[in-house]
Scaffold this active site. Structure first.
Site, PDB file in Angstrom:
ATOM      1  N   LYS A 179      53.239  76.073  37.038  1.00  0.00           N
ATOM      2  CA  LYS A 179      53.356  74.617  36.243  1.00  0.00           C
ATOM      3  C   LYS A 179      54.450  73.938  35.696  1.00  0.00           C
ATOM      4  O   LYS A 179      55.327  75.127  34.403  1.00  0.00           O
ATOM      5  CB  LYS A 179      52.678  74.848  34.877  1.00  0.00           C
ATOM      6  CG  LYS A 179      52.077  73.521  33.719  1.00  0.00           C
ATOM      7  CD  LYS A 179      52.412  73.227  33.824  1.00  0.00           C
ATOM      8  CE  LYS A 179      53.608  73.339  32.359  1.00  0.00           C
ATOM      9  NZ  LYS A 179      54.787  72.590  31.728  1.00  0.00           N
ATOM     10  N   GLU A 255      60.794  85.691  29.697  1.00  0.00           N
ATOM     11  CA  GLU A 255      62.221  85.705  30.053  1.00  0.00           C
ATOM     12  C   GLU A 255      62.268  84.382  29.100  1.00  0.00           C
ATOM     13  O   GLU A 255      61.832  83.205  29.112  1.00  0.00           O
ATOM     14  CB  GLU A 255      62.657  85.269  31.666  1.00  0.00           C
ATOM     15  CG  GLU A 255      62.400  86.411  32.547  1.00  0.00           C
ATOM     16  CD  GLU A 255      63.116  86.462  33.969  1.00  0.00           C
ATOM     17  OE1 GLU A 255      63.602  84.716  34.211  1.00  0.00           O
ATOM     18  OE2 GLU A 255      63.223  87.101  34.524  1.00  0.00           O
ATOM     19  N   CYS A 289      70.097  79.723  30.005  1.00  0.00           N
ATOM     20  CA  CYS A 289      69.617  80.359  28.484  1.00  0.00           C
ATOM     21  C   CYS A 289      70.908  81.856  28.585  1.00  0.00           C
ATOM     22  O   CYS A 289      70.756  82.617  27.008  1.00  0.00           O
ATOM     23  CB  CYS A 289      68.242  81.343  29.120  1.00  0.00           C
ATOM     24  SG  CYS A 289      69.273  81.883  30.606  1.00  0.00           S
ATOM     25  N   GLU A 391      68.865  79.394  18.307  1.00  0.00           N
ATOM     26  CA  GLU A 391      68.841  78.765  19.904  1.00  0.00           C
ATOM     27  C   GLU A 391      69.398  77.440  19.380  1.00  0.00           C
ATOM     28  O   GLU A 391      68.254  76.392  19.505  1.00  0.00           O
ATOM     29  CB  GLU A 391      67.948  79.405  21.035  1.00  0.00           C
ATOM     30  CG  GLU A 391      68.265  78.693  22.333  1.00  0.00           C
ATOM     31  CD  GLU A 391      67.977  79.333  23.463  1.00  0.00           C
ATOM     32  OE1 GLU A 391      66.275  78.700  22.828  1.00  0.00           O
ATOM     33  OE2 GLU A 391      68.309  79.788  24.144  1.00  0.00           O
TER      34      GLU A 391
HETATM   35  P1  NAD Z   1      59.415  75.575  26.332  1.00  0.00           P
HETATM   36  O1  NAD Z   1      59.362  77.045  26.376  1.00  0.00           O
HETATM   37  O2  NAD Z   1      59.573  74.013  25.678  1.00  0.00           O
HETATM   38  O3  NAD Z   1      58.477  74.940  27.510  1.00  0.00           O
HETATM   39  C1  NAD Z   1      58.473  76.005  28.886  1.00  0.00           C
HETATM   40  C2  NAD Z   1      57.927  76.089  29.061  1.00  0.00           C
HETATM   41  O4  NAD Z   1      56.530  76.361  28.872  1.00  0.00           O
HETATM   42  C3  NAD Z   1      56.886  74.096  30.170  1.00  0.00           C
HETATM   43  O5  NAD Z   1      56.300  74.146  31.572  1.00  0.00           O
HETATM   44  C4  NAD Z   1      55.980  73.595  29.098  1.00  0.00           C
HETATM   45  O6  NAD Z   1      55.425  72.575  29.750  1.00  0.00           O
HETATM   46  C5  NAD Z   1      55.299  75.139  28.748  1.00  0.00           C
HETATM   47  N1  NAD Z   1      54.689  75.655  27.401  1.00  0.00           N
HETATM   48  C6  NAD Z   1      54.691  75.147  26.153  1.00  0.00           C
HETATM   49  N2  NAD Z   1      54.066  75.109  25.157  1.00  0.00           N
HETATM   50  C7  NAD Z   1      53.096  76.167  26.099  1.00  0.00           C
HETATM   51  C8  NAD Z   1      51.736  76.077  25.690  1.00  0.00           C
HETATM   52  N3  NAD Z   1      51.123  76.432  24.447  1.00  0.00           N
HETATM   53  N4  NAD Z   1      50.803  77.635  26.650  1.00  0.00           N
HETATM   54  C9  NAD Z   1      51.819  76.914  28.247  1.00  0.00           C
HETATM   55  N5  NAD Z   1      52.374  76.407  28.357  1.00  0.00           N
HETATM   56  C10 NAD Z   1      53.413  75.748  27.451  1.00  0.00           C
HETATM   57  O7  NAD Z   1      60.982  75.850  26.774  1.00  0.00           O
HETATM   58  P2  NAD Z   1      61.681  74.509  27.271  1.00  0.00           P
HETATM   59  O8  NAD Z   1      62.404  73.920  26.530  1.00  0.00           O
HETATM   60  O9  NAD Z   1      61.584  73.989  29.032  1.00  0.00           O
HETATM   61  O10 NAD Z   1      63.735  75.543  28.247  1.00  0.00           O
HETATM   62  C11 NAD Z   1      64.172  76.020  27.192  1.00  0.00           C
HETATM   63  C12 NAD Z   1      64.509  77.546  26.309  1.00  0.00           C
HETATM   64  O11 NAD Z   1      63.978  78.532  27.885  1.00  0.00           O
HETATM   65  C13 NAD Z   1      64.907  77.992  25.676  1.00  0.00           C
HETATM   66  O12 NAD Z   1      64.717  79.122  25.141  1.00  0.00           O
HETATM   67  C14 NAD Z   1      65.630  78.573  27.280  1.00  0.00           C
HETATM   68  O13 NAD Z   1      66.499  80.043  26.135  1.00  0.00           O
HETATM   69  C15 NAD Z   1      64.653  79.725  27.531  1.00  0.00           C
HETATM   70  N6  NAD Z   1      65.050  80.268  28.934  1.00  0.00           N
HETATM   71  C16 NAD Z   1      65.364  81.302  29.192  1.00  0.00           C
HETATM   72  C17 NAD Z   1      65.538  82.137  30.438  1.00  0.00           C
HETATM   73  C18 NAD Z   1      66.051  83.698  30.400  1.00  0.00           C
HETATM   74  O14 NAD Z   1      65.760  83.800  32.184  1.00  0.00           O
HETATM   75  N7  NAD Z   1      65.204  84.131  29.617  1.00  0.00           N
HETATM   76  C19 NAD Z   1      65.894  81.017  30.709  1.00  0.00           C
HETATM   77  C20 NAD Z   1      66.245  79.348  31.249  1.00  0.00           C
HETATM   78  C21 NAD Z   1      65.779  79.413  29.835  1.00  0.00           C
END
Ligand code: NAD
Length: 487
Positions: A179, A255, A289, A391
């Site tokens: 997804k 992650e 991240c 963040e």
């Molecule tokens: P997000 O959590 O908003 O979304 C990530 C994914 O989750 C998307 O595909 C979204 O549609 C899906 N999603 C959202 N709510 C959901 C739910 N209730 N159930 C299932 N799926 C759901 O994150 P983002 O804004 O896309 O990415 C940025 C974030 O990701 C930042 O917090 C960043 O730190 C983190 N990040 C972490 C790493 C790591 O390796 N630790 C790497 C990259 C990004």
């Protein structure tokens, strides 16, 4: 298929359209890239069934060597269509070509080869034991796939972070349902074409498009026949997914977010520290991240450091991602722009001194419609400010002075997050002591984002659960089965 710039779901090796569509927008200028077909619960269910069928079909009988060869073919398939992947990633994210062509696409392809090599060389254990009847028994372990793996991805490094999970999942013999983020559907969709081109059996790689709650993300994570969920994204989303995964006690690999500290000692190589912190604060417009949003600089070099980083921030060149000199892209969306700008306002309200940026860069023409913000540096905030605690995920950092090692360890650890840190010092004793004391999954000394993909990657505290990378990925993507034979 992306014909006429529509993004369809990829289920069982076929393109599946739906009645519900959402817009995929280019963040550089707000223009429409195309419409995305949103998967409903029936499409997600069809993808789960296709994945399950693949596991009991030819894919489930592939030898390790056959999987290894197919993973190499996938990597070669991405590289053959490098320009298509590059264009899709740049359209979705607006990131500079110079970055995407060096990082996102090559690493996206390499992830398949790396995990093919890992699985080829992964040993398992064996023990011989004495039995009560005076005989012997032999124990040995085999690794079996977890089954159907749900892969939920973010938008910041779409292809790289997705293949970082799909690569090991397929290497271990699982079937996946990806997804992608609603913001970046392009490269995951394109990868479906490559999967068919290189002969990956139907149902092994599936893509469902949509959002989180009430959409494909929720349908996938709550589906009881999804055996494991791997997720990269915000900590709060991770909490929702963990609740969904509790239903059926299904394992998760997470992650999550970070609020990473860079720690700069007065004895550091100053120019290298400035180069490093410039990258860690502003690369990918701060949407990494591992990025640095808190910088602690030892007092004797504090003013010099602030002045030098200001020069770097002000020399970043935003603009058309295809322009050679451009090294700074927009934020992913107007929604994210508003979020980051709300922190810019909050910093001023909390009494920050704005050293650089703080607003929106001005453009004439179409780029004025994009979701841009300026690279921004603050000083003077109390550590309790939300700007220092939360963040932001933008191109911004706060710089604070410190005096002693003990003090800076306390400052760095005063966070709910624990993803990574980077320490800049020429004293090897300081480096080792800090590395052991900062509560993070990854600690860089005199470097940042230097990745050996065989090493464990992940966060501590609210920054993640589990480690991926090298053999550590096998812990999540396989089940170890012990076999005991009475000899
Ligand atoms: P997000 O959590 O908003 O979304 C990530 C994914 O989750 C998307 O595909 C979204 O549609 C899906 N999603 C959202 N709510 C959901 C739910 N209730 N159930 C299932 N799926 C759901 O994150 P983002 O804004 O896309 O990415 C940025 C974030 O990701 C930042 O917090 C960043 O730190 C983190 N990040 C972490 C790493 C790591 O390796 N630790 C790497 C990259 C990004």
């Amino acid at each position: 298929m992306r014909e006429n710039s529509t993004f369809q779901n990829f289920i069982n090796g076929e393109w599946v359209s739906t009645e519900r569509h959402f817009r995929n927008v280019n963040p550089v200028d707000g223009s429409l890239i195309g419409l995305v077909h949103e998967a409903g619960s029936s499409e997600v269910d069809a993808a789960v069934k296709a994945a399950r069928a693949a596991l009991s079909g030819p894919w489930g009988r592939f030898s390790v060597q056959e999987r290894v060869e197919l993973l190499y073919a996938i990597a070669d398939g991405i590289n053959r269509r490098f320009d298509d992947f590059l264009a899709a990633e740049i359209a979705d994210t607006g990131k500079p070509q110079s970055l995407a062509s060096h990082l996102d696409i090559p690493r996206g392809a390499a992830n398949f080869k790396i995990f093919a090599d890992v699985i080829k060389n992964a040993p398992t254990e064996s023990f011989e034991m004495a039995t009560p009847n005076g005989g012997k028994a032999l124990n040995y372990a085999i690794r079996v796939p977890k089954g159907v793996v749900g892969v939920i991805c973010p938008w910041n490094l779409p292809l790289l972070l997705m293949t970082w999970k799909v690569g090991p999942a397929l290497a271990c013999g699982n079937a996946v349902i990806v997804k992608p983020s609603e913001e970046t559907p392009g490269t995951a969709t394109l990868l479906g074409e490559v999967m068919n081109e290189v002969g990956v059996p139907p149902g092994v790689y599936n893509v469902v498009h949509g959002f989180g709650p009430g959409s494909a993300g929720e349908y996938l994570t709550t589906h009881r026949e999804v055996n494991a969920i791997t997720f990269t994204g915000e900590t709060r989303t991770g909490e929702a997914i963990m609740k969904a995964a509790a239903n059926g006690t299904r394992p998760v690999s997470f992650e999550l977010g970070g609020k990473n500290a860079a720690i700069v000692f007065a004895d550091c190589d100053f120019d290298k520290a400035i180069e490093g912190v410039t990258r860690s604060a502003f690369a990918n417009s701060g949407q990494v991240c591992l990025g640095t949003e808190r910088v602690y600089v030892q007092r004797p070099i504090f003013d010099k450091f602030v002045t030098a980083l200001k020069v770097k921030a002000e020399s970043m060149k935003p603009g058309n991602p295809y322009d050679k000199e451009v090294n700074f892209g927009p934020l992913i969306s107007q929604e994210h722009q508003q979020k980051v700008l709300s922190y810019y306002a909050r910093a001023q309200a909390d009494g920050a001194t704005v050293i650089a940026g703080g607003g929106v860069p001005q453009f004439d023409g179409k780029l004025a419609e994009g979701s841009w913000v300026q690279p921004t540096i603050w000083t003077g905030l109390p550590e309790t400010s939300a700007v220092i605690q939360e963040e932001i995920f933008g191109p911004c950092c706060h710089i604070a002075p410190f005096d002693t090692e003990e003090e800076v360890v306390g400052l760095a650890n005063a966070s709910e997050y624990g993803l990574c840190t980077s320490v800049w010092t020429s004293n090897i004793g300081t480096a080792h002591r800090l590395a052991a004391s900062i509560e993070v999954g990854l600690c860089w000394i005199n470097s940042w984002f230097l990745r050996d993909l065989r090493t464990p990657f992940g966060g501590s505290k609210a920054s993640g659960i589990g480690r991926e990378g090298g053999v550590h990925s096998l812990e999540f993507y396989t089940e170890l089965r012990n076999i005991c034979i009475q000899l």
